[in-house]
Design an enzyme around this catalytic site. Structure first.
Site, mmCIF file in Angstrom:
data_model
loop_
_atom_site.group_PDB
_atom_site.id
_atom_site.type_symbol
_atom_site.label_atom_id
_atom_site.label_comp_id
_atom_site.label_asym_id
_atom_site.label_seq_id
_atom_site.Cartn_x
_atom_site.Cartn_y
_atom_site.Cartn_z
ATOM 1 N N ARG A 1 0.844 -1.189 0.000
ATOM 2 C CA ARG A 1 0.000 0.000 0.000
ATOM 3 C C ARG A 1 0.882 1.243 0.000
ATOM 4 N NH1 ARG A 1 -4.793 1.470 3.847
ATOM 5 N NH2 ARG A 1 -3.873 -0.058 5.230
ATOM 6 N N THR B 1 -0.745 7.609 -0.956
ATOM 7 C CA THR B 1 -2.061 7.547 -1.627
ATOM 8 C C THR B 1 -2.948 6.434 -1.054
ATOM 9 O OG1 THR B 1 -1.246 5.964 -3.238
ATOM 10 C CG2 THR B 1 -1.000 8.303 -3.799
ATOM 11 N N ASP C 1 -1.872 -10.665 13.332
ATOM 12 C CA ASP C 1 -1.266 -10.551 12.003
ATOM 13 C C ASP C 1 -0.953 -11.953 11.493
ATOM 14 O OD1 ASP C 1 0.867 -10.384 9.962
ATOM 15 O OD2 ASP C 1 0.668 -8.241 10.337
ATOM 16 N N ASP D 1 2.750 -12.604 10.317
ATOM 17 C CA ASP D 1 3.683 -12.700 11.452
ATOM 18 C C ASP D 1 3.496 -14.006 12.217
ATOM 19 O OD1 ASP D 1 5.090 -10.380 11.062
ATOM 20 O OD2 ASP D 1 3.756 -9.163 12.296
HETATM 21 N N1 URA Z 1 -4.104 -8.770 8.099
HETATM 22 C C1 URA Z 1 -3.815 -9.573 9.154
HETATM 23 O O1 URA Z 1 -2.861 -10.329 9.121
HETATM 24 N N2 URA Z 1 -4.610 -9.508 10.239
HETATM 25 C C2 URA Z 1 -5.673 -8.693 10.305
HETATM 26 O O2 URA Z 1 -6.375 -8.702 11.309
HETATM 27 C C3 URA Z 1 -5.952 -7.876 9.194
HETATM 28 C C4 URA Z 1 -5.149 -7.937 8.093
#
Ligand code: URA
Length: 212
Positions: free
Chosen positions: A107, A111, A203, A206
């Site tokens: 991203r 923008t 995430d 991760d």
């Molecule tokens: N991407 C992720 O890994 N977790 C989220 O909660 C949202 C986007």
């Protein structure tokens, strides 16, 4: 009325059970990866439910028969980097002959528009059932941009598979790609101000790769 007619929430008890295990914050990287692999296999089973079959002649040890076999050019999985790769293993366990494509998007910090930094697809992507995979369909912007790019590259039949999503992301996909059916384990409550799915699982990238 169903607000998202193109969405299938896979309610199978094994899927729901494994999703609950996956969400827990104490789950180790190894266990998280294993659960994602198992869930991906179960999602692959659902998303391929309507693949066309044709008859082929075979011989069993006892007699010849006409038996069903997958018809046509079959599947192409497309991973949205990097977390999408975590879903590929389970899907390939079930469909080892599938082709695999990758889309990388980031991203733009100014923008906020998704910018493509990597794209590699099989040449015959237009003849295949394409299944785009990303564990989290959150804002929907990367997913919608990836699907737009796939259509520009010739893909015609596209489905989307994620572990979790939220109404915000589903609306973006429905507005931009109403022809794309979405398969998920759950539709969570909402996005938070950082773009995380709540209650979610954190995430996904991760947690799959142990990077945080
Ligand atoms: N991407 C992720 O890994 N977790 C989220 O909660 C949202 C986007």
């Amino acid at each position: 009325m169903n607000a998202f007619p193109n969405v299938t929430v896979v309610s199978h008890p094994l899927v729901q059970h494994k999703l609950t295990l996956l969400r827990r914050k104490e789950v180790s990287t190894a266990e998280f990866r294993r659960l994602v692999r198992e869930l991906s296999l179960l999602l692959a089973y659902e998303v391929t439910r309507d693949l066309p079959l044709e008859k082929t002649a075979i011989e069993t040890p006892l007699e010849p028969m006409q038996a069903p076999i997958l018809a046509g050019k079959k599947l192409c999985f497309v991973s949205i980097l990097r977390a999408g790769n975590g879903i590929l293993d389970g899907m390939l366990d079930l469909v080892p002959s599938a082709r695999v494509g990758h889309v990388g998007l980031y991203r733009d910090p100014e923008t906020l528009v998704p910018v493509e930094y990597y794209l590699k697809l099989p040449e015959d992507v237009g003849e295949r059932q394409v299944i785009v995979v990303d564990p989290m369909l959150a804002t929907g912007h990367s997913a919608a941009a990836a699907v737009t790019r796939l259509k520009e590259a010739g893909a015609q039949q596209i489905k989307f598979v994620c572990l979790l999503t939220v109404p915000e992301g589903l609306r973006v996909m429905q507005d931009n790609h109403p022809d794309v059916s979405i398969f998920t384990c759950a539709i969570d409550r909402q996005l938070d101000e950082h773009g995380y799915i709540r209650p979610g699982l954190g995430d996904a990238g991760d947690r799959i790769y142990g990077t945080k």
